[in-house]
Enzyme design. Structure first.
Site, PDB file in Angstrom:
ATOM      1  N   GLU A  91       1.013  -1.335  -0.020  1.00  0.00           N
ATOM      2  CA  GLU A  91       0.232  -0.440   0.255  1.00  0.00           C
ATOM      3  C   GLU A  91       0.676   0.828   0.124  1.00  0.00           C
ATOM      4  OE1 GLU A  91      -1.574   0.823   4.354  1.00  0.00           O
ATOM      5  OE2 GLU A  91      -1.898  -1.445   3.822  1.00  0.00           O
ATOM      6  N   CYS A 105       7.827  -5.021  15.567  1.00  0.00           N
ATOM      7  CA  CYS A 105       7.810  -3.904  15.826  1.00  0.00           C
ATOM      8  C   CYS A 105       6.154  -4.059  16.537  1.00  0.00           C
ATOM      9  CB  CYS A 105       7.911  -2.801  15.423  1.00  0.00           C
ATOM     10  SG  CYS A 105       9.633  -1.759  14.528  1.00  0.00           S
ATOM     11  N   CYS A 124      -0.468   2.822   8.247  1.00  0.00           N
ATOM     12  CA  CYS A 124       0.249   1.968   7.420  1.00  0.00           C
ATOM     13  C   CYS A 124       0.205   0.900   7.244  1.00  0.00           C
ATOM     14  CB  CYS A 124       2.031   2.560   6.770  1.00  0.00           C
ATOM     15  SG  CYS A 124       2.259   4.064   5.785  1.00  0.00           S
TER      16      CYS A 124
END
Ligand code: SAH
Length: 352
Positions: A89, A113, A335
């Site tokens: 994306e 993460c 994101c």
């Protein structure tokens, strides 16, 4: 999957044209067409040459699958499909100083993460230089831009993936994206964000690509950072600061730290003071962002008031800092979330 023609530099396109026994001017035609975001099948080439190219190279390496437009601030989110069906994306944000596109460098990510949606399914694969570039070429064309009058002014490598975990392709992308006879994006208008892969940060300092280096810090002590970012077990904050200083020495570019505020983890006044102490006197800027909550992650964001309080402490201690406003809030979060929710939706449909 076939090869990606947009991986090639202008010089390599010239050689390719020569090996096919085509006239020299075809290289210019081919290269310009590609940089305008056109497909091979759209280019005015001799039929036999076009067919030969199509048998070896992908016609459309990055296809726009869906576009979501924010009614609030003009932000657009793109869901792209790669030639092998993988999804990535991107985002286009409208700022006063021009449109900024956020691009992906990997499908998925293996950095793990704790707050990030892109890493939920691990790394799927690296993108090639041409797949990274094609995200820009495609969006520039879709927005009515050309190579002379670009609709995309700035580029940030902050989509899915860790750019320095795909070092070679990312460097190749940067050289091709900044080539003056191509799409011609200025290296000063490009930002690269890394979770802090120290050896690659140091290596990159000597590539002659003085972009805006951004490091995801998110904590001021190794212990706290390790709770949020597994990569912190491999490299300490001291090593990261060393690598940043080296980057500054080599490029004279100020560096930037990203700091996402996570409730109960890194956002108290004591954390702000510790961060200020750590960065005092360094040629850097801090970008604060309130955590974008990712459903699967369970971490919580802070209030706007708490974020401003944190910012206030940094400013009082003479640390250059800004609180980034979150954009496109009405079209689905951070994101990686777009792809994750799209895949989840698809699974649901298959299960029904
Ligand atoms: N791999 C690169 C690019 C990642 S995305 C890196 O780690 O820097 C760009 C930034 O968004 C990084 O600072 C990342 O830590 C941050 N980020 C990722 N998910 C987030 C979330 N849910 N909320 C806020 N920031 C997030």
């Amino acid at each position: 999957m076939k090869k990606i023609l947009q991986d090639l530099s202008r010089g390599e396109i010239e050689k390719l044209v020569e090996t096919h026994g085509e006239k020299k001017y075809r290289a210019q035609q081919l290269y310009t067409g590609l940089m305008q975001g056109k497909k091979i099948s759209e280019l005015p080439l001799p039929a036999a040459f076009r067919e030969a190219l199509l048998s070896e190279y992908e016609d459309e390496p990055v296809r726009v699958r869906e576009v979501f437009s924010s009614q609030e601030d003009g932000t657009k989110k793109f869901l792209f499909e790669l030639a092998d069906g993988n999804l990535i994306e991107g985002v286009l944000m409208q700022y006063k100083y021009g449109a900024t596109q956020c691009v992906s460098t990997q499908a998925g990510c293996r950095m793990g993460c704790k707050f990030c949606a892109s890493t939920l399914g691990g790394l799927i694969r690296n993108l090639t230089a041409g797949e990274i570039l094609s995200q820009i070429l495609t969006v520039n064309r879709l927005q009515g831009g050309t190579t002379e009058k670009r609709a995309v002014k700035n580029v940030v490598l902050m989509g899915s993936g860790e750019p320095f975990d795909n070092y070679g392709e990312v460097v190749r992308f940067l050289r091709n994206a900044t080539a003056e006879d191509g799409i011609g994006i200025s290296i000063r208008n490009i930002s690269l964000s890394t979770c802090g892969l120290v050896p690659e940060m140091k290596r990159f300092a000597s590539e002659g690509l003085p972009l805006n280096l951004t490091v995801s810090l998110h904590a001021s002590s190794d212990e706290e950072r390790q709770r949020l970012m597994p990569v912190a077990r491999a490299y300490s904050i001291a090593q990261i600061l060393d690598a940043c200083a080296y980057y500054f020495e080599k490029t004279s570019r100020r560096y930037i730290f990203e700091y996402s505020l996570v409730a109960g983890e890194n956002c108290d006044e004591a954390h702000a003071l510790a961060l200020a102490r750590l960065l005092k006197g360094k040629p850097c800027h801090v970008n604060l962002i309130r955590l974008n909550e990712v459903k699967e992650r369970g971490l919580k964001t802070v209030t706007e008031k708490e974020a401003y309080r944190f910012l206030g402490v940094l400013e009082k201690n003479k640390i250059s800092a800004t609180l980034r406003r979150s954009m496109g809030g009405d079209i689905g979060g951070a994101c990686g979330q777009l792809r994750a929710s799209y895949l989840a939706e698809k699974e649901k449909i298959h299960e029904d």
